[in-house]
Write a protein that holds these residues in place. Sequence first.
Motif, mmCIF file in Angstrom:
data_model
loop_
_atom_site.group_PDB
_atom_site.id
_atom_site.type_symbol
_atom_site.label_atom_id
_atom_site.label_comp_id
_atom_site.label_asym_id
_atom_site.label_seq_id
_atom_site.Cartn_x
_atom_site.Cartn_y
_atom_site.Cartn_z
ATOM 1 N N ASP B 105 0.850 -1.187 0.000
ATOM 2 C CA ASP B 105 0.000 0.000 0.000
ATOM 3 C C ASP B 105 0.884 1.234 0.000
ATOM 4 N N ALA B 106 0.437 2.267 -0.706
ATOM 5 C CA ALA B 106 1.132 3.559 -0.668
ATOM 6 C C ALA B 106 0.139 4.597 -0.165
ATOM 7 N N ILE B 107 0.486 5.251 0.926
ATOM 8 C CA ILE B 107 -0.442 6.153 1.610
ATOM 9 C C ILE B 107 0.194 7.517 1.811
ATOM 10 N N SER B 108 -0.547 8.552 1.491
ATOM 11 C CA SER B 108 -0.029 9.910 1.666
ATOM 12 C C SER B 108 -0.102 10.299 3.137
ATOM 13 N N LEU B 109 0.934 10.963 3.620
ATOM 14 C CA LEU B 109 0.963 11.415 5.012
ATOM 15 C C LEU B 109 0.440 12.842 5.137
ATOM 16 N N ASP B 110 0.493 13.584 4.051
ATOM 17 C CA ASP B 110 -0.119 14.912 4.019
ATOM 18 C C ASP B 110 -0.458 15.237 2.576
ATOM 19 N N VAL B 111 -0.872 16.434 2.303
ATOM 20 C CA VAL B 111 -1.173 16.777 0.911
ATOM 21 C C VAL B 111 0.073 16.578 0.077
ATOM 22 N N GLY B 112 -0.102 16.147 -1.155
ATOM 23 C CA GLY B 112 1.060 15.882 -1.987
ATOM 24 C C GLY B 112 0.709 15.795 -3.452
ATOM 25 N N GLU B 113 1.746 15.719 -4.242
ATOM 26 C CA GLU B 113 1.538 15.562 -5.679
ATOM 27 C C GLU B 113 2.468 14.484 -6.206
ATOM 28 N N VAL B 114 1.912 13.614 -7.037
ATOM 29 C CA VAL B 114 2.739 12.596 -7.692
ATOM 30 C C VAL B 114 2.594 12.726 -9.196
ATOM 31 N N TRP B 115 3.648 12.315 -9.879
ATOM 32 C CA TRP B 115 3.602 12.276 -11.335
ATOM 33 C C TRP B 115 3.438 10.820 -11.749
ATOM 34 N N GLU B 116 2.451 10.600 -12.578
ATOM 35 C CA GLU B 116 2.143 9.232 -12.980
ATOM 36 C C GLU B 116 2.954 8.868 -14.214
ATOM 37 N N ILE B 117 3.740 7.826 -14.082
ATOM 38 C CA ILE B 117 4.578 7.386 -15.195
ATOM 39 C C ILE B 117 4.032 6.065 -15.714
ATOM 40 N N PRO B 118 3.351 6.090 -16.833
ATOM 41 C CA PRO B 118 2.726 4.874 -17.339
ATOM 42 C C PRO B 118 3.765 3.832 -17.750
ATOM 43 N N CYS B 119 3.378 2.574 -17.682
ATOM 44 C CA CYS B 119 4.310 1.497 -17.979
ATOM 45 C C CYS B 119 4.835 1.576 -19.406
ATOM 46 N N SER B 120 3.962 1.995 -20.308
ATOM 47 C CA SER B 120 4.367 2.064 -21.713
ATOM 48 C C SER B 120 5.605 2.927 -21.859
ATOM 49 N N LEU B 121 5.639 3.968 -21.078
ATOM 50 C CA LEU B 121 6.765 4.896 -21.151
ATOM 51 C C LEU B 121 8.070 4.221 -20.708
ATOM 52 N N LEU B 122 7.930 3.321 -19.748
ATOM 53 C CA LEU B 122 9.119 2.647 -19.226
ATOM 54 C C LEU B 122 9.660 1.636 -20.232
ATOM 55 N N ARG B 123 8.744 0.906 -20.818
ATOM 56 C CA ARG B 123 9.129 -0.159 -21.722
ATOM 57 C C ARG B 123 9.774 0.401 -22.992
ATOM 58 N N ALA B 124 9.090 1.395 -23.570
ATOM 59 C CA ALA B 124 9.535 1.907 -24.863
ATOM 60 C C ALA B 124 10.520 3.063 -24.724
ATOM 61 N N GLY B 125 10.667 3.533 -23.503
ATOM 62 C CA GLY B 125 11.466 4.733 -23.287
ATOM 63 C C GLY B 125 12.931 4.571 -23.673
ATOM 64 N N PRO B 126 13.613 5.682 -23.735
ATOM 65 C CA PRO B 126 15.039 5.666 -24.069
ATOM 66 C C PRO B 126 15.827 4.945 -22.969
ATOM 67 N N SER B 127 17.045 4.559 -23.304
ATOM 68 C CA SER B 127 17.804 3.718 -22.391
ATOM 69 C C SER B 127 18.186 4.450 -21.112
ATOM 70 N N ASP B 128 18.214 5.785 -21.163
ATOM 71 C CA ASP B 128 18.589 6.484 -19.938
ATOM 72 C C ASP B 128 17.461 6.396 -18.911
#
Lengths: 240, 240
Positions: B105-128
Amino acid sequence: MLDALDSSFSALEPALLEELAPPVPAGLLPMEARFGSLPVQRRRLNARRYLFRAGQPRHALYLVHAGFFKTCLLSEDGREKITGFRMRGDLLGLEALDLPNYTCDAISLDVGEVWEIPCSLLRAGPSDVTEAITAALAGEIRRDWHWMLMVGTLAADQRVAAFLLDLSTRLESLGFSSRHLLLRMTRGDLANYLALKLETVVRSLARLQGMGLIRVDRREIRIEDRCGLQRLVTRAHAVH
Amino acid sequence: MLDALDSSFSALEPALLEELAPPVPAGLLPMEARFGSLPVQRRRLNARRYLFRAGQPRHALYLVHAGFFKTCLLSEDGREKITGFRMRGDLLGLEALDLPNYTCDAISLDVGEVWEIPCSLLRAGPSDVTEAITAALAGEIRRDWHWMLMVGTLAADQRVAAFLLDLSTRLESLGFSSRHLLLRMTRGDLANYLALKLETVVRSLARLQGMGLIRVDRREIRIEDRCGLQRLVTRAHAVH
DNA sequence: CGATGCTTTGAACACAATCAAGTTGCGTGG
DNA sequence: CCACGCAACTTGATTGTGTTCAAAGCATCG
């Protein structure tokens, strides 16, 4: 004491290695199938040898093919911690994959063989190799987290029981008996890994035997009542 | 109790988020620089919300941009374990990178912002990108191993001291003050993470204050003597 | 054999857990 | 605004599990 850095080859009888790497149910392990065809160097080690040490330049990853290893952390002020026992199919050196040097020691517990996977192979390799490495990394994290859960929530006897069950499961998946375990590590190593003291492990094993759950004879453990062990672990009073 | 799965957006004042994500010394964090240009979705969360739960299908990784999170393991028999506190620059969901579902489980401890990185981006993304992910995975393993070392070799006061030092260092690298810490988690969370009981953490904090090493006021901690804390940790009697 | 390293067992102790009140701070609603 | 309720926190007294210290037993191997 382990003070000699000895990575030299040793003449092991083929029959001995066979015994240490019996045919697994599925034949070759996934990792071995992936790397077996590639030009990997094979290295044999005697017991109690350093495969690598923290701080050494890392030019390879090692796939354990036979034998058992432990990976250890050593803090500047002398505290020592075994981070895991590694066996056939496990990769050694993963934790430093993004670094130029190893960050832990890898030590053989008995005679063994590792396959050396050079970094070049990882970088340039096909994408299925990359995926396998990612899976190994994520798997190590999950394993570590379960260790945290165990040590954070279980009492001494339960930790020992959980360890035996886990070891039994891993050995079974490698084609060994799940009932009859041969511990490759000392009581001290076991205690260190479980965040207990040597004497506590000894007494826990004695208690588990007293409950009729296991049978202890030196390094040999026979699991007499698997369900009983499981129950002991899960019906956690959330002690400790 | 946290029983509502609420991933809905919430209207947060920009100024508040600014405060939670101050300009870091190096400007954008490496991870943020890598993904900021890509089409990542940004998600804001209130305090005490599940970002995801164990068992849910995993279609993304999350980069923490602001706020603080905890990741928790929950065993079938009800034992619970916080595996880490996550802050800006940390990736959430890494441990399940090779699986179809999250395993914690991932739970926020206070207000926050996350950036969603879809799996497709990881698979096809550049090697860096692949390399950055590998580095994050290996880094998590090293972090976990140091936790093992700490819990396995340090007494209660030392664990608390080590935690405060580590938190201070992490916060400093994010541009926060290293002297003045604001704990985002409860004493209970802290105790769970350090494999102690709530009361023990309270008493440890009181003792550290009594030694003149820190100053405690509710969730605010002022580090008065960093070296003293460090000494307390390192000159370990190897207790416990 | 004697030497060494590993293991077992016992007795006393200490640290952290447990149990049990209280207190503080905060949000909610009267 | 104050009264209320609740969750988080603090403190004290007691207990118990695991540690520490010490000594002896037992394998293996030169």
